[in-house]
Design a protein around this motif. Structure first.
Motif, PDB file in Angstrom:
ATOM      1  N   LEU A   1       2.448  -2.112   2.472  1.00  0.00           N
ATOM      2  CA  LEU A   1       2.190  -0.681   2.410  1.00  0.00           C
ATOM      3  C   LEU A   1       1.178  -0.442   1.296  1.00  0.00           C
ATOM      4  N   ILE A   2       0.012   0.090   1.650  1.00  0.00           N
ATOM      5  CA  ILE A   2      -1.042   0.417   0.698  1.00  0.00           C
ATOM      6  C   ILE A   2      -0.855   1.872   0.270  1.00  0.00           C
ATOM      7  N   VAL A   3      -0.946   2.135  -1.035  1.00  0.00           N
ATOM      8  CA  VAL A   3      -0.796   3.507  -1.540  1.00  0.00           C
ATOM      9  C   VAL A   3      -1.973   3.806  -2.457  1.00  0.00           C
ATOM     10  N   ASP A   4      -2.817   4.730  -2.026  1.00  0.00           N
ATOM     11  CA  ASP A   4      -3.986   5.128  -2.824  1.00  0.00           C
ATOM     12  C   ASP A   4      -4.441   6.492  -2.339  1.00  0.00           C
ATOM     13  N   ASP A   5      -4.815   7.371  -3.267  1.00  0.00           N
ATOM     14  CA  ASP A   5      -5.276   8.690  -2.866  1.00  0.00           C
ATOM     15  C   ASP A   5      -6.743   8.688  -2.446  1.00  0.00           C
ATOM     16  N   ASP A   6      -7.422   7.563  -2.591  1.00  0.00           N
ATOM     17  CA  ASP A   6      -8.813   7.440  -2.155  1.00  0.00           C
ATOM     18  C   ASP A   6      -8.851   6.861  -0.743  1.00  0.00           C
ATOM     19  N   GLU A   7      -9.321   7.661   0.191  1.00  0.00           N
ATOM     20  CA  GLU A   7      -9.295   7.255   1.603  1.00  0.00           C
ATOM     21  C   GLU A   7     -10.102   5.993   1.873  1.00  0.00           C
ATOM     22  N   GLU A   8     -11.264   5.878   1.259  1.00  0.00           N
ATOM     23  CA  GLU A   8     -12.111   4.704   1.490  1.00  0.00           C
ATOM     24  C   GLU A   8     -11.427   3.418   1.013  1.00  0.00           C
ATOM     25  N   THR A   9     -10.771   3.483  -0.112  1.00  0.00           N
ATOM     26  CA  THR A   9     -10.056   2.308  -0.624  1.00  0.00           C
ATOM     27  C   THR A   9      -8.892   1.945   0.277  1.00  0.00           C
ATOM     28  N   ARG A  10      -8.128   2.960   0.710  1.00  0.00           N
ATOM     29  CA  ARG A  10      -7.019   2.697   1.642  1.00  0.00           C
ATOM     30  C   ARG A  10      -7.522   2.000   2.888  1.00  0.00           C
ATOM     31  N   ARG A  11      -8.610   2.515   3.438  1.00  0.00           N
ATOM     32  CA  ARG A  11      -9.165   1.952   4.662  1.00  0.00           C
ATOM     33  C   ARG A  11      -9.626   0.512   4.472  1.00  0.00           C
ATOM     34  N   ALA A  12     -10.290   0.241   3.344  1.00  0.00           N
ATOM     35  CA  ALA A  12     -10.798  -1.111   3.079  1.00  0.00           C
ATOM     36  C   ALA A  12      -9.650  -2.114   2.951  1.00  0.00           C
TER      37      ALA A  12
ATOM     38  N   GLU B   1       0.301  -0.555   6.810  1.00  0.00           N
ATOM     39  CA  GLU B   1       0.136   0.891   6.913  1.00  0.00           C
ATOM     40  C   GLU B   1      -0.279   1.400   5.542  1.00  0.00           C
ATOM     41  N   ALA B   2      -0.707   2.652   5.477  1.00  0.00           N
ATOM     42  CA  ALA B   2      -1.177   3.212   4.210  1.00  0.00           C
ATOM     43  C   ALA B   2      -0.672   4.629   4.032  1.00  0.00           C
ATOM     44  N   GLU B   3      -0.482   5.001   2.782  1.00  0.00           N
ATOM     45  CA  GLU B   3      -0.092   6.351   2.401  1.00  0.00           C
ATOM     46  C   GLU B   3      -1.027   6.839   1.303  1.00  0.00           C
ATOM     47  N   ALA B   4      -1.249   8.145   1.258  1.00  0.00           N
ATOM     48  CA  ALA B   4      -2.176   8.737   0.288  1.00  0.00           C
ATOM     49  C   ALA B   4      -1.503   9.132  -1.020  1.00  0.00           C
ATOM     50  N   SER B   5      -0.176   9.011  -1.112  1.00  0.00           N
ATOM     51  CA  SER B   5       0.512   9.438  -2.332  1.00  0.00           C
ATOM     52  C   SER B   5       1.804   8.658  -2.521  1.00  0.00           C
ATOM     53  N   ALA B   6       2.309   8.715  -3.745  1.00  0.00           N
ATOM     54  CA  ALA B   6       3.605   8.100  -4.040  1.00  0.00           C
ATOM     55  C   ALA B   6       4.702   8.757  -3.211  1.00  0.00           C
ATOM     56  N   PHE B   7       4.612  10.080  -3.049  1.00  0.00           N
ATOM     57  CA  PHE B   7       5.625  10.792  -2.260  1.00  0.00           C
ATOM     58  C   PHE B   7       5.650  10.300  -0.819  1.00  0.00           C
ATOM     59  N   GLY B   8       4.461  10.131  -0.216  1.00  0.00           N
ATOM     60  CA  GLY B   8       4.382   9.620   1.144  1.00  0.00           C
ATOM     61  C   GLY B   8       4.932   8.206   1.243  1.00  0.00           C
ATOM     62  N   ALA B   9       4.637   7.396   0.234  1.00  0.00           N
ATOM     63  CA  ALA B   9       5.140   6.021   0.220  1.00  0.00           C
ATOM     64  C   ALA B   9       6.662   5.996   0.162  1.00  0.00           C
ATOM     65  N   LEU B  10       7.248   6.832  -0.674  1.00  0.00           N
ATOM     66  CA  LEU B  10       8.711   6.859  -0.794  1.00  0.00           C
ATOM     67  C   LEU B  10       9.365   7.315   0.505  1.00  0.00           C
TER      68      LEU B  10
ATOM     69  N   GLU C   1      -3.012   2.710  -9.543  1.00  0.00           N
ATOM     70  CA  GLU C   1      -2.342   3.268 -10.712  1.00  0.00           C
ATOM     71  C   GLU C   1      -2.603   4.760 -10.848  1.00  0.00           C
ATOM     72  N   GLU C   2      -3.865   5.149 -10.760  1.00  0.00           N
ATOM     73  CA  GLU C   2      -4.249   6.535 -11.033  1.00  0.00           C
ATOM     74  C   GLU C   2      -4.391   7.317  -9.739  1.00  0.00           C
ATOM     75  N   MET C   3      -3.366   8.120  -9.441  1.00  0.00           N
ATOM     76  CA  MET C   3      -3.367   8.956  -8.242  1.00  0.00           C
ATOM     77  C   MET C   3      -2.926  10.357  -8.637  1.00  0.00           C
ATOM     78  N   ALA C   4      -3.255  11.316  -7.803  1.00  0.00           N
ATOM     79  CA  ALA C   4      -2.704  12.654  -7.986  1.00  0.00           C
ATOM     80  C   ALA C   4      -1.193  12.556  -7.802  1.00  0.00           C
ATOM     81  N   GLY C   5      -0.443  13.244  -8.628  1.00  0.00           N
ATOM     82  CA  GLY C   5       1.018  13.135  -8.549  1.00  0.00           C
ATOM     83  C   GLY C   5       1.483  11.934  -9.346  1.00  0.00           C
ATOM     84  N   PRO C   6       2.632  11.370  -8.975  1.00  0.00           N
ATOM     85  CA  PRO C   6       3.148  10.225  -9.717  1.00  0.00           C
ATOM     86  C   PRO C   6       2.165   9.045  -9.711  1.00  0.00           C
ATOM     87  N   SER C   7       2.120   8.330 -10.824  1.00  0.00           N
ATOM     88  CA  SER C   7       1.243   7.163 -10.956  1.00  0.00           C
ATOM     89  C   SER C   7       1.777   5.994 -10.138  1.00  0.00           C
TER      90      SER C   7
END
Length: 107
Positions: free
Chosen positions: A5-16, A29-38, A53-59
């Motif tokens: 499970l990839i978690v990153d708020d940057d869409e391009e990084t998630r996609r890569a 699969e990928a999520e854009a936030s810690a909340f989505g991952a949980l 590490e550095e995302m909007a919301g929880p780190s």
């Protein structure tokens, strides 16, 4: 069950990351936030969580700390370009990868 499970708020990084790991034959699969991952972890078993590490919301460290407490058998990888996070990664027993290490460069 997901392999990664990839978690990153940057869409391009998630996609890569997702593309690279899927080409390696993994179910990803990928999520854009810690909340989505949980939310996903609540309903699906995941072998490894790879989080920025550095995302909007929880780190990423906060997310991986929760993963460590609630799903202790799930592997954890923290990636960042931020300096001084070695102790944070150790505290959640996560492998630390530096951004700038492109997904294709990691062996």
């Amino acid at each position: 069950m997901l392999d990664v499970l990839i978690v990153d708020d940057d869409e391009e990084t998630r996609r890569a990351w997702t593309l690279f790991l899927r080409q390696s034959g993994l179910k990803v699969e990928a999520e854009a936030s810690a909340f989505g991952a949980l939310r996903r972890l609540e309903r699906e078993r995941v072998l490894v969580v790879v989080s920025d590490e550095e995302m909007a919301g929880p780190s990423g460290t906060a997310l991986l700390g929760t993963v460590r407490r609630r799903w202790e058998r799930t592997g954890r990888v923290l990636f960042t370009c931020k300096a001084g996070v070695e102790r944070d990664a150790l505290s959640v027993e996560a492998l630390l990868l530096r951004k700038g290490d492109r997904p294709g460069d990691i062996r």
